[in-house]
Scaffold this motif. Structure first.
Motif, mmCIF file in Angstrom:
data_model
loop_
_atom_site.group_PDB
_atom_site.id
_atom_site.type_symbol
_atom_site.label_atom_id
_atom_site.label_comp_id
_atom_site.label_asym_id
_atom_site.label_seq_id
_atom_site.Cartn_x
_atom_site.Cartn_y
_atom_site.Cartn_z
ATOM 1 N N GLY A 198 -1.418 15.663 -0.931
ATOM 2 C CA GLY A 198 -1.295 15.523 -2.930
ATOM 3 C C GLY A 198 -2.317 14.898 -2.964
ATOM 4 O O GLY A 198 -1.989 14.323 -4.354
ATOM 5 N N GLY A 199 -3.078 13.959 -1.820
ATOM 6 C CA GLY A 199 -3.944 13.233 -2.019
ATOM 7 C C GLY A 199 -3.065 12.090 -1.717
ATOM 8 O O GLY A 199 -3.727 10.683 -1.436
ATOM 9 N N ARG A 200 -1.850 12.049 -0.748
ATOM 10 C CA ARG A 200 -1.561 10.464 -1.485
ATOM 11 C C ARG A 200 -1.682 9.832 0.723
ATOM 12 O O ARG A 200 -1.934 10.790 1.712
ATOM 13 C CB ARG A 200 0.350 11.052 -0.571
ATOM 14 C CG ARG A 200 0.938 10.887 -2.191
ATOM 15 C CD ARG A 200 2.329 10.716 -1.685
ATOM 16 N NE ARG A 200 2.751 12.514 -1.511
ATOM 17 C CZ ARG A 200 2.565 13.743 -2.035
ATOM 18 N NH1 ARG A 200 2.466 13.895 -3.037
ATOM 19 N NH2 ARG A 200 2.943 14.644 -1.070
ATOM 20 N N TRP A 201 -2.602 9.032 0.444
ATOM 21 C CA TRP A 201 -2.982 8.370 1.824
ATOM 22 C C TRP A 201 -3.435 6.606 1.383
ATOM 23 O O TRP A 201 -4.092 6.580 0.759
ATOM 24 C CB TRP A 201 -4.721 8.803 1.393
ATOM 25 C CG TRP A 201 -5.555 8.391 2.503
ATOM 26 C CD1 TRP A 201 -5.263 8.055 3.959
ATOM 27 C CD2 TRP A 201 -7.506 8.457 2.702
ATOM 28 N NE1 TRP A 201 -6.580 7.401 5.652
ATOM 29 C CE2 TRP A 201 -7.533 7.605 3.859
ATOM 30 C CE3 TRP A 201 -7.983 8.677 1.650
ATOM 31 C CZ2 TRP A 201 -8.723 7.817 4.349
ATOM 32 C CZ3 TRP A 201 -9.201 8.865 2.127
ATOM 33 C CH2 TRP A 201 -9.933 8.059 3.457
ATOM 34 N N ALA A 205 0.776 -1.150 0.320
ATOM 35 C CA ALA A 205 0.174 -0.146 0.195
ATOM 36 C C ALA A 205 0.321 1.103 0.034
ATOM 37 O O ALA A 205 0.921 2.215 -0.344
ATOM 38 C CB ALA A 205 -0.890 -0.431 1.140
ATOM 39 N N ALA A 206 1.754 0.974 0.673
ATOM 40 C CA ALA A 206 2.609 2.188 1.130
ATOM 41 C C ALA A 206 3.409 2.263 -0.435
ATOM 42 O O ALA A 206 3.446 3.778 -0.945
ATOM 43 C CB ALA A 206 4.101 1.888 2.000
ATOM 44 N N GLU A 207 3.930 1.599 -1.209
ATOM 45 C CA GLU A 207 4.761 1.437 -2.372
ATOM 46 C C GLU A 207 3.734 1.783 -3.834
ATOM 47 O O GLU A 207 4.256 3.042 -4.279
ATOM 48 C CB GLU A 207 4.828 -0.257 -2.718
ATOM 49 C CG GLU A 207 6.165 0.469 -3.970
ATOM 50 C CD GLU A 207 6.536 -1.285 -4.097
ATOM 51 O OE1 GLU A 207 7.817 -0.485 -4.854
ATOM 52 O OE2 GLU A 207 6.404 -2.078 -3.529
ATOM 53 N N ALA A 208 2.570 1.466 -3.574
ATOM 54 C CA ALA A 208 1.400 2.472 -4.393
ATOM 55 C C ALA A 208 1.275 3.815 -4.242
ATOM 56 O O ALA A 208 1.089 3.977 -5.446
ATOM 57 C CB ALA A 208 0.266 1.353 -4.206
ATOM 58 N N VAL A 209 1.182 4.550 -3.157
ATOM 59 C CA VAL A 209 0.737 5.454 -3.216
ATOM 60 C C VAL A 209 2.096 6.380 -3.162
ATOM 61 O O VAL A 209 2.702 7.379 -3.669
ATOM 62 C CB VAL A 209 -0.051 6.200 -1.761
ATOM 63 C CG1 VAL A 209 0.129 7.144 -1.321
ATOM 64 C CG2 VAL A 209 -1.266 5.722 -1.869
ATOM 65 N N PRO A 222 -3.654 7.548 -5.940
ATOM 66 C CA PRO A 222 -3.298 8.527 -5.096
ATOM 67 C C PRO A 222 -3.633 8.030 -3.929
ATOM 68 O O PRO A 222 -3.416 8.300 -2.310
ATOM 69 C CB PRO A 222 -4.195 8.991 -5.400
ATOM 70 C CG PRO A 222 -5.442 9.026 -6.012
ATOM 71 C CD PRO A 222 -4.623 6.876 -6.479
ATOM 72 N N HIS A 223 -4.081 6.773 -3.396
ATOM 73 C CA HIS A 223 -5.163 5.882 -2.052
ATOM 74 C C HIS A 223 -4.368 4.616 -1.662
ATOM 75 O O HIS A 223 -4.836 3.587 -3.642
ATOM 76 C CB HIS A 223 -6.143 5.781 -1.730
ATOM 77 C CG HIS A 223 -6.935 7.939 -1.895
ATOM 78 N ND1 HIS A 223 -6.095 9.217 -1.685
ATOM 79 C CD2 HIS A 223 -8.321 7.707 -2.547
ATOM 80 C CE1 HIS A 223 -6.891 10.024 -2.178
ATOM 81 N NE2 HIS A 223 -7.757 9.658 -3.033
ATOM 82 N N ALA A 224 -4.435 4.294 -0.792
ATOM 83 C CA ALA A 224 -4.615 2.514 -0.918
ATOM 84 C C ALA A 224 -4.898 2.232 0.334
ATOM 85 O O ALA A 224 -4.796 2.498 0.729
ATOM 86 C CB ALA A 224 -2.765 1.572 -0.885
#
Length: 399
Positions: free
Chosen positions: A300-303, A121-125, A131-133
């Motif tokens: 920036g949407g990172r969640w 999840a962290a890597e995807a964002v 933007p979110h995982a």
């Protein structure tokens, strides 16, 4: 760090479902299956939205949080027949067969898979893929560097935050909405000025783990980057959300994070058997909405969102986690739920596909509850006033 992608991702929970103590344990993976089935029945979760858990750098990242002797004892106790030396030391490391966190065969692999899901999840964002995982199998926030605690073996939330710091040097805001204080994550970063830990929970005066008081604010260079809002037993929606929203708005302006990591335990509901808070499903609609808005405003949407506690497996968890995903994915069903006078109808028989002799005879028929139909809570005004007093003390160091 980029956020050019527009579609959120769901981390496949298949590996995390191996994290299972025994059939009678309250922390049971049936919660994950029920949530997936509810969202599938609503046509809100599709295979193309899912990505697998990470298989890279898991043990290396675990070692950034947990001591080598602890990792070794977890591995030894994971055997089908653990060595006597490991069994004799088990209690020292938080594992007791009749306790909260009993050891079980394969637990190292299962707990490592949970970490792998949160790393994915962290890597995807952080890579900009999404933007979110969401990784509902994660959120095991009580584990400490040297011991298990409160159903948690490896602290996947702390591991993901550590990975983000190492790889990206980002300032991380950790938001914990579990009814139990997010102690393990807090103590891992208590002196770190680049990780802000915020936990709203039932006061530790009455509930495990007995910490999370307003005077816990960080130490050394990390002083001021820890905020705890311990609320009174039988707190209801309005007071909970007032405390949550005011805290979150203020700390965002103060800390200015690069990314949000949130833990979404859903055990502050009135139906949950392991706590004393009296909130309805409304808080599980509103909290993700507010985090989502602030993520786009500040990060920036990172969640990155994780699961956590929640022990009414049938009545509460699927709806709460379902609402979280609907918010993260901006699903149109949310607008129907918000507009519905009856709380929004659930699909009929959505849980029928899960074979279980523990399925209640009656299940909720709507996404949201009708608290007006519940017995009025005595001392409502006194509880809200006490929460306001504690909130003012908690927020003093944020200015």
């Amino acid at each position: 760090m980029t956020s050019s992608a527009s579609a959120p991702v769901w981390i496949d929970n298949a590996a995390s479902k191996r994290y299972r103590f025994h059939d009678d344990h309250p922390f049971h993976p049936i919660r994950l299956q029920l949530t997936e089935d509810l969202l599938t029945a609503c046509d809100a979760l599709k295979p193309e939205q899912m990505i697998p858990a990470s298989s890279k750098s898991i043990e290396k990242t675990i070692r950034r949080i947990h001591r080598s002797d602890y990792l070794q004892i977890v591995k030894e106790l994971s055997a089908a027949a653990p060595p006597r030396s490991a069994i004799e030391q088990a209690a020292r490391y938080g594992f007791e067969t009749d306790g909260d966190t009993p050891y079980f065969p394969g637990m190292h692999e299962a707990a490592a898979a949970v970490v792998g899901g949160s790393l994915a999840a962290a890597e995807a964002v952080m890579s900009g893929r999404a933007p979110h995982a969401l990784h509902l199998g994660g959120g095991l926030h009580h584990a400490f560097p040297d011991r298990s605690s409160g159903f948690c073996i490896y602290n996947d939330a702390a591991a993901a935050i550590s990975w983000i710091q190492e790889r990206y040097g980002a300032k991380v805001l950790y938001i914990d909405t579990d009814v139990h204080h997010g102690d393990g994550v807090q103590w891992c970063f208590y002196s770190d000025p680049d990780v802000f830990t915020f936990s709203i929970h039932e006061t530790g005066k009455f509930l495990f783990p007995g910490t999370g008081f307003a005077n816990e604010r960080g130490v050394s260079s990390g002083y001021g980057t820890c905020l705890n809002v311990p609320v009174e037993p039988y707190t209801e929606d309005e007071s909970w959300l007032d405390c949550f929203s005011e805290s979150l708005s203020l700390l965002m302006r103060s800390f200015k994070p690069d990314v949000i990591v949130s833990q979404h335990g859903c055990d502050a509901h009135a139906f949950d058997p392991l706590a004393h808070i009296h909130c309805s499903m409304r808080i599980y609609r509103e909290m993700p909405k507010r985090i989502h808005r602030l993520a786009h405003e500040w990060t920036g949407g990172r969640w990155i969102a994780l699961g956590g506690g929640g022990y009414d497996h049938w009545n509460v968890v699927p709806r709460a986690w379902g609402l979280l995903w609907l918010e993260m994915s901006d699903h149109p069903l949310l607008r129907t739920i918000d507009a519905a006078a009856d709380g929004g109808q659930l699909p009929p028989d959505w849980a029928a596909r899960v074979a279980s002799d523990r399925r209640p005879a009656e299940l909720p028929r709507t996404w949201l509850d009708d608290p007006a139909a519940w017995t009025p809570m005595p001392r409502r005004s006194e509880i809200a006033a006490r929460n306001r007093e504690v909130l003012e003390i908690a927020l003093q160091h944020l200015g």
